[in-house]
Design an enzyme around this catalytic site. Structure first.
Site, PDB file in Angstrom:
ATOM      1  N   HIS A 200       0.829  -1.217   0.000  1.00 48.91           N
ATOM      2  CA  HIS A 200       0.000   0.000   0.000  1.00 48.91           C
ATOM      3  C   HIS A 200       0.860   1.261   0.000  1.00 48.91           C
ATOM      4  CE1 HIS A 200      -3.415   2.619   0.745  1.00 48.91           C
ATOM      5  NE2 HIS A 200      -2.743   3.175   1.726  1.00 48.91           N
TER       6      HIS A 200
ATOM      7  N   GLU B  18      -8.615   5.519  -7.404  1.00 51.15           N
ATOM      8  CA  GLU B  18      -9.325   5.974  -6.209  1.00 51.15           C
ATOM      9  C   GLU B  18     -10.650   6.657  -6.564  1.00 51.15           C
ATOM     10  OE1 GLU B  18      -7.412   7.527  -2.256  1.00 51.15           O
ATOM     11  OE2 GLU B  18      -7.530   9.183  -3.679  1.00 51.15           O
TER      12      GLU B  18
ATOM     13  N   HIS C 218     -12.256   5.344  -1.525  1.00 49.48           N
ATOM     14  CA  HIS C 218     -11.212   5.878  -0.648  1.00 49.48           C
ATOM     15  C   HIS C 218     -11.302   5.407   0.809  1.00 49.48           C
ATOM     16  CE1 HIS C 218      -9.934   9.136   2.196  1.00 49.48           C
ATOM     17  NE2 HIS C 218      -8.788   8.815   1.637  1.00 49.48           N
TER      18      HIS C 218
ATOM     19  N   HIS D  54      -9.473   2.317   2.727  1.00 47.04           N
ATOM     20  CA  HIS D  54      -8.940   2.750   4.027  1.00 47.04           C
ATOM     21  C   HIS D  54     -10.053   2.564   5.066  1.00 47.04           C
ATOM     22  CE1 HIS D  54      -6.367   5.099   1.216  1.00 47.04           C
ATOM     23  NE2 HIS D  54      -5.436   4.926   2.132  1.00 47.04           N
TER      24      HIS D  54
ATOM     25  N   GLU E 178      -9.001   3.737  10.539  1.00 43.98           N
ATOM     26  CA  GLU E 178      -7.619   4.205  10.656  1.00 43.98           C
ATOM     27  C   GLU E 178      -7.357   4.860  12.020  1.00 43.98           C
ATOM     28  OE1 GLU E 178      -6.391   6.171   7.126  1.00 43.98           O
ATOM     29  OE2 GLU E 178      -4.395   6.673   7.864  1.00 43.98           O
TER      30      GLU E 178
ATOM     31  N   ASP F 288       2.465   3.237   2.959  1.00 45.94           N
ATOM     32  CA  ASP F 288       1.631   4.426   2.808  1.00 45.94           C
ATOM     33  C   ASP F 288       2.459   5.481   2.061  1.00 45.94           C
ATOM     34  OD1 ASP F 288      -0.871   5.513   2.995  1.00 45.94           O
ATOM     35  OD2 ASP F 288      -1.029   5.329   5.161  1.00 45.94           O
TER      36      ASP F 288
HETATM   37 ZN   LIG Z   1      -3.217   5.157   2.333  1.00 46.55          ZN
END
Ligand SMILES: [Zn+2]
Length: 395
Positions: free
Chosen positions: A65, A143, A182, A209, A212, A327
């Site tokens: 990712h 995305e 997203h 995602h 988080e 990331d």
């Molecule tokens: Zn990310």
């Protein structure tokens, strides 16, 4: 017969089963003669010349990712709900092909075997380049961001068109196209459903995602807290008056979590890869295991954005496949997967480091393999070609 050499490793992962401690590889010329326990190989190959002891011998890891198009951002540690508007959105003009090229060069130099990359819809040229030219295997996820349910059909129709165009650019051995709704709350429930159904029909890999930061739990449970507030401010620009219950297609409710919400929508039936998953309940972990979804953890990003610590051992115990990703440089600092592995060892001190090695290799390839992608780690066994890069930098 060429001379044999024996390399000892604290951790040896052959690509099969679990990594072992106190392993060794015997190599002759550029070929592996044997790989296994040090004791057994020393006895079996007394003529092999012992070389230095290394930390890890394993196939090359996968960076599952990243956001290459953000590689011109400066790193900045802030709480997640503040980092999104103040770093990601504020710096959006620096996104693009120049950053993506720089980022891919860093990923390649670090020695990653494959990459999972999210491509921002503001820079479609990055997707064109990744699919048609970039010298890297893996998945490039297109995305999708649209919290407004009244534009869900229109956004979806555009995605269908984009996918048809991008698919023509895929090459054998190159990157494969995927989709990335997203996040749980930045795509309306209606659009989440449309995208998940479409991905299932079209065999498109998905990354989302999820869970988080702790404030994301609060947003789903009560519609309050710092993420709910910053999200409300952000949507007022694009969709004045849009409320959270309209986005979610239901009111926030105590007990509702980002994971249970996606399960309720049927999104987990598409077996998406779930990114972060730091703030989850025991029930969420069971749900994800049952759905057969994969999870990617980004330990440095999670620490830098004050998200908490991923419940790695609990996911493994539930049978969930975990992979590792860097990331973007804006939250993860570098795109070097070995830096991420080293950080994982520093952050997850109670975790058996063999699980981290296995996740970086096998967990990553499992995700890249979804839907028939042929991404496979070589096995380190007799007769296979030896590659000096199997000796990992100290992590
Ligand atoms: Zn990310």
């Amino acid at each position: 017969m060429s001379e044999l050499e024996l390399i000892q490793a604290d951790i040896l992962y052959t690509g099969m089963g679990l990594p072992i401690r106190n392993g060794a590889v015997v190599i002759g010329g550029q070929t592996i003669a044997a790989a296994g326990k040090l004791d057994a190989l020393s006895a079996q190959y007394p003529q092999a010349e012992p070389r230095h002891t290394v930390n890890v011998i394993a196939p090359l890891p996968v960076n599952a990712h990243a956001h290459l198009d953000m590689s011109d951002y400066a790193f900045q540690a802030l709480p997640y709900f503040q980092w999104i508007p103040e770093v990601v959105i504020a710096g959006r003009l620096s996104r693009g092909l120049a950053g993506a090229k720089k980022g891919l060069a860093q990923v390649r130099a670090s020695g990653a075997a494959a990459l999972g990359d999210i491509v921002w819809p503001g820079t479609p040229e990055v997707m064109d380049w990744l699919l048609s030219e970039a010298d890297m295997g893996g998945v490039a996820y297109w995305e999708v961001l649209d919290p407004n349910p009244t534009t869900a059909e229109q956004t979806f129709a555009q995605v269908v068109q984009d996918v048809a165009r991008f698919r023509k650019l895929e090459r054998p051995g190159g990157m494969r196209l995927g989709l990335s709704p997203h996040a749980t709350h930045t795509v309306s429930s209606r659009l989440h459903r449309l995208l998940a159904d479409f991905a299932r029909r079209e065999n498109l890999p998905l990354q989302i995602h999820v869970a988080e930061h702790p404030s994301e739990l609060e947003l789903f449970a009560s519609g309050t807290g710092p993420l709910a507030e910053s999200f409300a401010r952000m949507v007022q620009f694009s969709s004045p008056g849009l409320t959270l219950p309209e986005v979610l297609g239901r009111p926030p409710t105590p007990g509702l979590t980002p994971v249970s919400y996606l399960a309720e929508l049927g999104v987990l039936d598409a077996r998406p890869t779930l990114i972060h998953m730091v703030n989850v309940t025991d029930e969420d972990i069971r749900t994800v295991a049952q759905a057969g979804a994969n999870v990617v953890t980004c330990p440095r990003s999670n620490a830098n954005l004050q998200c908490g610590t991923f419940r790695w051992a609990d996911f493994v115990a539930a049978g969930v496949d975990v992979a590792l990703g860097t990331d973007s440089v804006a939250s993860g600092e570098t795109l070097n997967i070995f830096d991420e592995i080293a950080a994982a060892r520093r952050i997850h001190t109670d975790l058996d480091p063999r699980l981290i090695v296995r996740a970086a290799v096998k967990g990553g390839h499992r995700i890249m393999n979804q839907y028939g992608l042929r991404s496979k780690a070589p096995f380190l066994r007799r007769g296979e070609a030896w590659d000096e890069r199997f000796v990992w930098p100290s992590v």
